[in-house]
Design a protein around this motif. Structure first.
Motif, mmCIF file in Angstrom:
data_model
loop_
_atom_site.group_PDB
_atom_site.id
_atom_site.type_symbol
_atom_site.label_atom_id
_atom_site.label_comp_id
_atom_site.label_asym_id
_atom_site.label_seq_id
_atom_site.Cartn_x
_atom_site.Cartn_y
_atom_site.Cartn_z
ATOM 1 N N ASP A 71 3.906 -4.451 7.816
ATOM 2 C CA ASP A 71 3.595 -3.552 8.532
ATOM 3 C C ASP A 71 3.283 -2.276 8.017
ATOM 4 O O ASP A 71 4.429 -1.650 7.726
ATOM 5 C CB ASP A 71 4.606 -3.301 9.964
ATOM 6 N N SER A 73 2.608 0.685 9.015
ATOM 7 C CA SER A 73 3.264 1.832 9.670
ATOM 8 C C SER A 73 5.057 1.849 9.544
ATOM 9 O O SER A 73 5.460 2.508 10.263
ATOM 10 C CB SER A 73 3.016 2.065 10.926
ATOM 11 N N SER A 74 5.639 1.121 8.626
ATOM 12 C CA SER A 74 6.987 1.045 8.571
ATOM 13 C C SER A 74 7.545 2.307 7.637
ATOM 14 O O SER A 74 7.295 1.945 6.421
ATOM 15 C CB SER A 74 7.713 -0.171 8.154
ATOM 16 N N LYS A 255 12.735 -1.203 11.726
ATOM 17 C CA LYS A 255 12.648 -2.345 12.794
ATOM 18 C C LYS A 255 11.287 -2.578 13.224
ATOM 19 O O LYS A 255 11.008 -3.553 13.984
ATOM 20 C CB LYS A 255 13.140 -1.489 14.111
ATOM 21 N N LYS A 256 10.246 -2.009 12.558
ATOM 22 C CA LYS A 256 8.663 -2.554 12.531
ATOM 23 C C LYS A 256 8.555 -3.746 12.109
ATOM 24 O O LYS A 256 7.382 -4.423 12.421
ATOM 25 C CB LYS A 256 7.829 -1.251 11.902
ATOM 26 N N LYS A 261 5.743 -10.953 11.869
ATOM 27 C CA LYS A 261 4.989 -10.086 11.028
ATOM 28 C C LYS A 261 5.058 -10.399 9.631
ATOM 29 O O LYS A 261 4.009 -10.512 8.715
ATOM 30 C CB LYS A 261 5.311 -8.512 11.165
#
Ligand code: 13P
Ligand code: SF4
Length: 295
Positions: A71, A73-74, A255-256, A261
């Motif tokens: 991810d 956006s982490s 936590k993303k 994922k």
């Protein structure tokens, strides 16, 4: 696990990751251990389960390999606290002071660094520098702890740089939990505020915490860092008890990432991490300078 084998991929997971993610990882560790593992792997794909700056560092050390992050956006909010303008200003003000950059930082700032450190080697690296005045970015709590230990003047860029997760762990929380569990040993990360460190039995990064527990006879530990760390400790030491000092200390960026994922990332080979080649070269030079200093 089959997909990982078919694609000749290696999964590197930070100590704060979910239990399921840690279970499929080849290496679980702190920022330093994961950087070293990335440097040594011969896999074709490195899947990095951690925040983006960690995956970027793996790409810097392996420019030829495909580095994936499940991810994009982490992100680490501590890393977002510094920019190039700030660093340039401090470098002009203190032209003779070496610039030590914490790994939790943007890649462009690492490219400006003389040395790049993690929580595991910041104290060692800074104590070995000849200069008594050091520029450090971006975590002020780690910087102040190193300053206290080394007696050096450490100027933090920015002066209030901090991790919001570790700031949740206060001195009051440590005292309250110690009263509740008087037999427990208290471990905290150097990113926690000074008042929380004052009551700790042990101060160290996530890798140092694992080592400390492995050598301790104690049965119960109060843990002052991001709560994912308890996944790592409970897996590795099932007979010991670990209690978070603050259970709300959760990193949104970390936590993303979750097991689904990780699976999709490996299947579709997304999201590829790219780093500008010129920047990567400068970061590698600073990293090699640091590794040379610490042996
Ligand atoms: P460690 O290098 O100690 O694992 O810490 C990384 C981090 O992000 C701390 O919040
Ligand atoms: Fe960054 Fe703090 Fe998250 Fe660590 S816990 S990755 S320092 S925001």
């Amino acid at each position: 696990m089959k997909l990982k084998k078919d694609k000749n991929a290696v999964i590197l997971a930070h100590n704060y990751q979910d239990k399921e993610v840690q279970e499929v990882a080849d290496i679980v560790g702190d920022s330093l251990k994961l950087s070293l593992a990335a440097r040594e792997t011969d896999a074709d794909i490195i899947l990095f389960a951690g925040v983006k700056f960690m995956a970027e560092q793996a790409k810097v050390l392996n420019p030829e390999k495909k580095v994936l992050i499940p991810d994009p956006s982490s992100l680490c909010s501590l890393a977002a606290m510094v920019n190039e303008e700030m660093v340039k200003e401090y470098k002009e003000r203190y032209p003779d002071a070496p610039l030590v950059v914490y790994v939790n930082s943007p890649i462009e700032i690492k490219a400006m660094a003389d040395y790049i450190v993690t929580s595991a080697n910041a104290l060692d690296v800074i104590s070995k520098l000849e200069s008594d005045v050091v520029l450090f970015s971006p975590d002020s709590n780690l910087a102040n702890w190193v300053a206290e230990k080394t007696g050096k003047k450490i100027i933090t860029i920015p002066p209030t740089g901090h991790c919001y997760v570790h700031l949740l762990i206060t001195g009051y929380d440590v005292i309250r939990m110690k009263e509740k569990y008087p037999d427990a040993v208290v471990m905290v990360h150097p990113e926690v505020p000074k008042e929380a460190k004052r009551y700790a039995d042990f101060i160290g990064g996530t890798g140092a915490m694992v080592k400390f527990v492995s050598k301790s006879n104690a049965r119960r530990f109060l843990v002052g860092t991001e709560v994912g760390m308890l996944n790592r400790l409970r897996r590795e030491f099932p007979k010991k008890q670990f209690i978070p000092i603050v259970d709300k200390a959760q990193c949104i960026g970390m936590k993303k990432i979750n097991i689904e994922k990780v699976y999709w990332s490996l299947l579709d080979e997304v999201y590829e991490v790219e780093v500008d080649q010129k920047i990567a070269k400068r970061v590698r030079e600073a990293l090699e300078r640091t590794f040379a200093l610490t042996g």
